[in-house]
Design an enzyme around this catalytic site. Sequence first.
Site, PDB file in Angstrom:
ATOM      1  N   ARG A  64     -19.571 -18.546   5.462  1.00 47.59           N
ATOM      2  CA  ARG A  64     -20.213 -17.511   6.275  1.00 47.59           C
ATOM      3  C   ARG A  64     -21.433 -18.061   7.014  1.00 47.59           C
ATOM      4  O   ARG A  64     -22.420 -17.356   7.200  1.00 47.59           O
ATOM      5  CB  ARG A  64     -20.597 -16.336   5.379  1.00 47.59           C
ATOM      6  CG  ARG A  64     -19.424 -15.834   4.512  1.00 47.59           C
ATOM      7  CD  ARG A  64     -19.786 -14.594   3.744  1.00 47.59           C
ATOM      8  NE  ARG A  64     -20.170 -13.557   4.663  1.00 47.59           N
ATOM      9  CZ  ARG A  64     -21.232 -12.757   4.485  1.00 47.59           C
ATOM     10  NH1 ARG A  64     -21.989 -12.887   3.438  1.00 47.59           N
ATOM     11  NH2 ARG A  64     -21.516 -11.828   5.375  1.00 47.59           N
ATOM     12  N   GLY A  65     -21.367 -19.341   7.376  1.00 49.26           N
ATOM     13  CA  GLY A  65     -22.451 -19.956   8.153  1.00 49.26           C
ATOM     14  C   GLY A  65     -23.796 -19.788   7.460  1.00 49.26           C
ATOM     15  O   GLY A  65     -23.929 -20.059   6.272  1.00 49.26           O
ATOM     16  N   GLU A  66     -24.785 -19.284   8.211  1.00 48.33           N
ATOM     17  CA  GLU A  66     -26.140 -19.200   7.641  1.00 48.33           C
ATOM     18  C   GLU A  66     -26.247 -18.179   6.512  1.00 48.33           C
ATOM     19  O   GLU A  66     -27.277 -18.106   5.835  1.00 48.33           O
ATOM     20  CB  GLU A  66     -27.157 -18.880   8.744  1.00 48.33           C
ATOM     21  CG  GLU A  66     -26.959 -17.536   9.367  1.00 48.33           C
ATOM     22  CD  GLU A  66     -27.960 -17.261  10.493  1.00 48.33           C
ATOM     23  OE1 GLU A  66     -29.164 -17.485  10.280  1.00 48.33           O
ATOM     24  OE2 GLU A  66     -27.532 -16.824  11.567  1.00 48.33           O
ATOM     25  N   ASP A  72     -16.746 -28.427   7.401  1.00 46.19           N
ATOM     26  CA  ASP A  72     -16.017 -29.587   6.856  1.00 46.19           C
ATOM     27  C   ASP A  72     -16.880 -30.344   5.860  1.00 46.19           C
ATOM     28  O   ASP A  72     -16.373 -30.883   4.874  1.00 46.19           O
ATOM     29  CB  ASP A  72     -15.579 -30.515   7.990  1.00 46.19           C
ATOM     30  CG  ASP A  72     -14.671 -29.791   8.957  1.00 46.19           C
ATOM     31  OD1 ASP A  72     -13.662 -29.244   8.496  1.00 46.19           O
ATOM     32  OD2 ASP A  72     -14.992 -29.744  10.149  1.00 46.19           O
TER      33      ASP A  72
HETATM   34  P1  AMP Z   1     -16.508 -27.120  11.554  1.00 46.33           P
HETATM   35  O1  AMP Z   1     -16.831 -27.895  10.312  1.00 46.33           O
HETATM   36  O2  AMP Z   1     -15.708 -25.908  11.270  1.00 46.33           O
HETATM   37  O3  AMP Z   1     -17.731 -26.881  12.398  1.00 46.33           O
HETATM   38  O4  AMP Z   1     -15.515 -28.060  12.424  1.00 46.33           O
HETATM   39  C1  AMP Z   1     -15.993 -28.905  13.418  1.00 46.33           C
HETATM   40  C2  AMP Z   1     -14.987 -29.953  13.846  1.00 46.33           C
HETATM   41  O5  AMP Z   1     -13.677 -29.401  14.048  1.00 46.33           O
HETATM   42  C3  AMP Z   1     -15.394 -30.553  15.174  1.00 46.33           C
HETATM   43  O6  AMP Z   1     -15.975 -31.830  14.968  1.00 46.33           O
HETATM   44  C4  AMP Z   1     -14.104 -30.614  16.008  1.00 46.33           C
HETATM   45  O7  AMP Z   1     -13.812 -31.915  16.482  1.00 46.33           O
HETATM   46  C5  AMP Z   1     -13.034 -30.145  15.054  1.00 46.33           C
HETATM   47  N1  AMP Z   1     -12.047 -29.266  15.702  1.00 46.33           N
HETATM   48  C6  AMP Z   1     -12.270 -28.301  16.637  1.00 46.33           C
HETATM   49  N2  AMP Z   1     -11.100 -27.703  16.990  1.00 46.33           N
HETATM   50  C7  AMP Z   1     -10.111 -28.289  16.268  1.00 46.33           C
HETATM   51  C8  AMP Z   1      -8.688 -28.116  16.171  1.00 46.33           C
HETATM   52  N3  AMP Z   1      -8.037 -27.200  16.892  1.00 46.33           N
HETATM   53  N4  AMP Z   1      -8.011 -28.903  15.286  1.00 46.33           N
HETATM   54  C9  AMP Z   1      -8.664 -29.821  14.546  1.00 46.33           C
HETATM   55  N5  AMP Z   1      -9.987 -30.044  14.590  1.00 46.33           N
HETATM   56  C10 AMP Z   1     -10.720 -29.296  15.432  1.00 46.33           C
END
Ligand code: AMP
Length: 303
Positions: free
Chosen positions: A202-204, A234
């Site tokens: 849930r982000g922040e 991630d």
């Molecule tokens: P998050 O941890 O949710 O902020 O994910 C960020 C990362 O997801 C970014 O570094 C993007 O390169 C990657 N990303 C964005 N869209 C996609 C997608 N459709 N499939 C796989 N990776 C993605």
Amino acid sequence: MSLLVVGSMAFDSIKSPFGEVERVIGGSATYFSLAASYLTPVRLVSVVGRDFPKETLAMLSARGIDLQGLKVAEGVTFHWKGYYEYDLNVAHTVKTDLNVFENFAPVLPASYRESRYVFLGNIDPKLQLDILAQVREPKIVALDTMNFWIGKSPQLLREVIRSVDIVVINEAEVRELTGEFNLVKAARKLMRMGPGRVVIKRGEYGVLHLSDGEIFAAPAYPLETIFDPTGAGDSFAGGFMGYLASRDGAPLTEMDYRLATIYGSAIASFTVEAFSTERLQGLSREEIDSRLAAFRALTEFRV
Ligand code: AMP
């Protein structure tokens, strides 16, 4: 015990209210493996083009990340372009160029097939299924996804969700996937599709971790300086799975899952302090430990 991850490796172009960067290193597998590498050895499966910097690969290797499963293909690396407004919890996608992912058919190196912990990072559900089929006897499989794949491949996504133990997902995406606004109901609905646990990012506002009969809520660390929330999800997953993998041998208790949630939250809190993987590359054990202590202080109270 080794932890296998499949996901994207990317160039990201990002605009946030605090700045703008072009073609910096990103991708779900990149953030995940760096975060997990502080806790356990990581095996990475992904594909990049010949334009991906060799120094970044050397940096990942130096952190103990096994790159035997990384393919360097003819063509151009995956590129994601997005922006954030003042609500940093919502990433707006401008462009997703799959590039070398269009024709990627991963074949696991023999040494990866025995991996006991598997993270199917945000990527095409078809690739997530391909990987799962090649791992012999995993103990815990977790999955992440996003709106792009919920919209593009809903059937395949449901198929892979059916086979995993844990889904780690953003709050907006769990709502989209289940058609349920209330997060507790959405998590219960998702668990009826197969997984025994759902971890909602849930982000922040932190993380809500649900399993049968249990709910654990972890805050996000209230930082004063946030530059770029990209990769926080991630990195959370990397810390979470990294801790579970590091506990191998002992049966995992509910307390282990709770501590894994705090490890994930602590490591993710560093990611957002700078653009790209800058902050995540050079953490020390002391920095991680002191943030864990800060998390404890944040929620400790007596009755
Ligand atoms: P998050 O941890 O949710 O902020 O994910 C960020 C990362 O997801 C970014 O570094 C993007 O390169 C990657 N990303 C964005 N869209 C996609 C997608 N459709 N499939 C796989 N990776 C993605």
